[in-house]
Design a protein around this motif. Structure first.
Motif, PDB file in Angstrom:
ATOM      1  N   LYS A   1       0.843  -1.200   0.000  1.00 15.36           N
ATOM      2  CA  LYS A   1       0.000   0.000   0.000  1.00 15.36           C
ATOM      3  C   LYS A   1       0.880   1.252   0.000  1.00 15.36           C
ATOM      4  CE  LYS A   1      -3.832   2.189   2.386  1.00 15.36           C
ATOM      5  NZ  LYS A   1      -4.752   2.155   3.515  1.00 15.36           N
ATOM      6  N   VAL A   2       1.983   1.212   0.747  1.00 16.33           N
ATOM      7  CA  VAL A   2       2.935   2.322   0.739  1.00 16.33           C
ATOM      8  C   VAL A   2       3.518   2.485  -0.670  1.00 16.33           C
ATOM      9  CG1 VAL A   2       5.180   3.131   1.600  1.00 16.33           C
ATOM     10  CG2 VAL A   2       3.490   2.185   3.187  1.00 16.33           C
ATOM     11  N   SER A   3       3.880   1.373  -1.312  1.00 16.08           N
ATOM     12  CA  SER A   3       4.395   1.419  -2.690  1.00 16.08           C
ATOM     13  C   SER A   3       3.377   2.060  -3.623  1.00 16.08           C
ATOM     14  CB  SER A   3       4.740   0.020  -3.187  1.00 16.08           C
ATOM     15  OG  SER A   3       5.920  -0.463  -2.598  1.00 16.08           O
ATOM     16  N   SER A   4       2.119   1.716  -3.447  1.00 13.88           N
ATOM     17  CA  SER A   4       1.059   2.277  -4.280  1.00 13.88           C
ATOM     18  C   SER A   4       0.967   3.790  -4.097  1.00 13.88           C
ATOM     19  CB  SER A   4      -0.271   1.609  -3.929  1.00 13.88           C
ATOM     20  OG  SER A   4      -1.305   2.118  -4.722  1.00 13.88           O
ATOM     21  N   GLY A   5       1.117   4.250  -2.861  1.00 11.11           N
ATOM     22  CA  GLY A   5       1.111   5.685  -2.604  1.00 11.11           C
ATOM     23  C   GLY A   5       2.281   6.383  -3.270  1.00 11.11           C
ATOM     24  N   ILE A   6       3.432   5.744  -3.276  1.00  7.72           N
ATOM     25  CA  ILE A   6       4.611   6.304  -3.952  1.00  7.72           C
ATOM     26  C   ILE A   6       4.352   6.361  -5.456  1.00  7.72           C
ATOM     27  CG2 ILE A   6       7.047   5.909  -4.513  1.00  7.72           C
ATOM     28  CD1 ILE A   6       7.310   4.699  -1.643  1.00  7.72           C
ATOM     29  N   TYR A   7       3.764   5.302  -6.004  1.00  5.84           N
ATOM     30  CA  TYR A   7       3.421   5.286  -7.436  1.00  5.84           C
ATOM     31  C   TYR A   7       2.537   6.494  -7.771  1.00  5.84           C
ATOM     32  CZ  TYR A   7       1.315   3.791 -11.835  1.00  5.84           C
ATOM     33  OH  TYR A   7       0.880   3.743 -13.134  1.00  5.84           O
ATOM     34  N   ASP A   8       1.551   6.764  -6.924  1.00 10.67           N
ATOM     35  CA  ASP A   8       0.654   7.891  -7.165  1.00 10.67           C
ATOM     36  C   ASP A   8       1.407   9.224  -7.166  1.00 10.67           C
ATOM     37  OD1 ASP A   8      -1.472   6.104  -7.301  1.00 10.67           O
ATOM     38  OD2 ASP A   8      -2.150   6.497  -5.242  1.00 10.67           O
ATOM     39  N   LEU A   9       2.471   9.336  -6.370  1.00  9.16           N
ATOM     40  CA  LEU A   9       3.238  10.578  -6.303  1.00  9.16           C
ATOM     41  C   LEU A   9       4.097  10.813  -7.535  1.00  9.16           C
ATOM     42  CD1 LEU A   9       4.439  10.560  -2.574  1.00  9.16           C
ATOM     43  CD2 LEU A   9       2.504  11.800  -3.576  1.00  9.16           C
ATOM     44  N   ILE A  10       4.380   9.756  -8.298  1.00  8.41           N
ATOM     45  CA  ILE A  10       5.229   9.899  -9.495  1.00  8.41           C
ATOM     46  C   ILE A  10       4.601  10.879 -10.475  1.00  8.41           C
ATOM     47  CG2 ILE A  10       6.102   8.675 -11.539  1.00  8.41           C
ATOM     48  CD1 ILE A  10       6.682   6.289  -9.642  1.00  8.41           C
ATOM     49  N   GLY A  11       3.310  10.789 -10.668  1.00  7.62           N
ATOM     50  CA  GLY A  11       2.581  11.801 -11.418  1.00  7.62           C
ATOM     51  C   GLY A  11       2.821  11.888 -12.911  1.00  7.62           C
ATOM     52  N   VAL A  12       3.457  10.906 -13.513  1.00  4.92           N
ATOM     53  CA  VAL A  12       3.595  10.884 -14.970  1.00  4.92           C
ATOM     54  C   VAL A  12       3.069   9.546 -15.480  1.00  4.92           C
ATOM     55  CG1 VAL A  12       5.581  12.457 -15.006  1.00  4.92           C
ATOM     56  CG2 VAL A  12       5.977  10.009 -14.965  1.00  4.92           C
ATOM     57  N   LYS A  13       2.681   9.531 -16.742  1.00  6.40           N
ATOM     58  CA  LYS A  13       2.176   8.293 -17.318  1.00  6.40           C
ATOM     59  C   LYS A  13       3.289   7.275 -17.440  1.00  6.40           C
ATOM     60  CE  LYS A  13      -1.660  10.229 -19.845  1.00  6.40           C
ATOM     61  NZ  LYS A  13      -2.388  10.315 -21.094  1.00  6.40           N
ATOM     62  N   GLY A  14       2.929   6.043 -17.189  1.00  3.38           N
ATOM     63  CA  GLY A  14       3.899   4.968 -17.278  1.00  3.38           C
ATOM     64  C   GLY A  14       3.308   3.701 -16.710  1.00  3.38           C
ATOM     65  N   LYS A  15       4.164   2.703 -16.531  1.00  4.90           N
ATOM     66  CA  LYS A  15       3.703   1.406 -16.063  1.00  4.90           C
ATOM     67  C   LYS A  15       4.620   0.900 -14.955  1.00  4.90           C
ATOM     68  CE  LYS A  15       2.602  -3.209 -17.619  1.00  4.90           C
ATOM     69  NZ  LYS A  15       2.611  -4.182 -18.677  1.00  4.90           N
ATOM     70  N   ALA A  16       3.986   0.329 -13.933  1.00  2.93           N
ATOM     71  CA  ALA A  16       4.748  -0.312 -12.863  1.00  2.93           C
ATOM     72  C   ALA A  16       4.911  -1.784 -13.204  1.00  2.93           C
ATOM     73  CB  ALA A  16       4.019  -0.156 -11.536  1.00  2.93           C
ATOM     74  N   SER A  17       6.020  -2.343 -12.793  1.00  2.00           N
ATOM     75  CA  SER A  17       6.277  -3.765 -13.014  1.00  2.00           C
ATOM     76  C   SER A  17       5.377  -4.614 -12.119  1.00  2.00           C
ATOM     77  CB  SER A  17       7.739  -4.094 -12.713  1.00  2.00           C
ATOM     78  OG  SER A  17       8.011  -3.833 -11.345  1.00  2.00           O
ATOM     79  N   GLU A  18       5.151  -5.861 -12.540  1.00  2.00           N
ATOM     80  CA  GLU A  18       4.517  -6.831 -11.650  1.00  2.00           C
ATOM     81  C   GLU A  18       5.542  -7.130 -10.570  1.00  2.00           C
ATOM     82  OE1 GLU A  18       1.483  -8.409 -11.645  1.00  2.00           O
ATOM     83  OE2 GLU A  18       0.891  -7.020 -13.231  1.00  2.00           O
TER      84      GLU A  18
END
Length: 176
Positions: A49-66
């Protein structure tokens, strides 16, 4: 939650054993903070869940790895009672030019969300990757972000690691 053994995860776990403990402590800089009592599955969910919050802060289009969380030992603690969670993942921006934007957004946004940046700058590799380590004392987690501009494809490599959890009385740590 899926599990899989991986040499890469084990190597990351070994390299991260000293990641937390910079300013994430309540006094002793060599001590990993105590994150509370939890099962390893619930702790993994909280770390992701913390990782997901960090992903949201990135703020640019892209893809996270599985990605898959893994259980690590707490250095110097009883391995049957205490554990940490490591969640490694990568972010691939839709545009190569967004890699620097993503790193700069994390550098500016993490402190606004309770994180303290404790390390930032180029590493000693020939690629001079930019590394950032940030601690969140309230959540008892740390993240290391590496901007890997010369990778193919370019990416941010992220490792989120928790403080030490204690398994509840009468339960066993599930290793994954």
């Amino acid at each position: 939650m899926k599990t899989r053994p991986s040499t890469l995860l084990l190597a990351a776990a070994v390299s991260l054993t000293t990641l937390t403990g910079c300013s994430m402590t309540d006094g002793d800089s060599d001590t990993v903070p105590f994150s509370g009592t939890s099962t390893s599955l619930d702790a993994a969910d909280a770390t992701e869940k913390v990782s997901s919050g960090i992903y949201d802060l990135i703020g640019v289009k892209g893809k996270a790895s599985e990605s898959y969380s893994t259980v690590m030992e707490c250095s110097g603690e009883d391995a049957e009672k205490y554990f940490r969670i490591l969640h490694p993942w990568s972010f691939y921006p839709a545009s190569v030019s967004d890699l620097d934007v993503a790193m700069e957004r994390l550098k500016s946004e993490l402190p606004k969300h309770g994180w303290e940046i404790v390390e930032y700058g180029p590493d000693t590799s020939k690629n001079k990757n930019i590394r950032m380590t940030a601690d969140n004392d309230r959540k008892k987690v740390s993240v290391r972000v590496i901007r890997m501009a010369k990778n193919d494809p370019p990416k941010l490599s992220l490792n989120v690691v928790s403080g030490c959890y204690e398994i509840p009385e009468g339960q066993e740590i599930e290793r994954f």
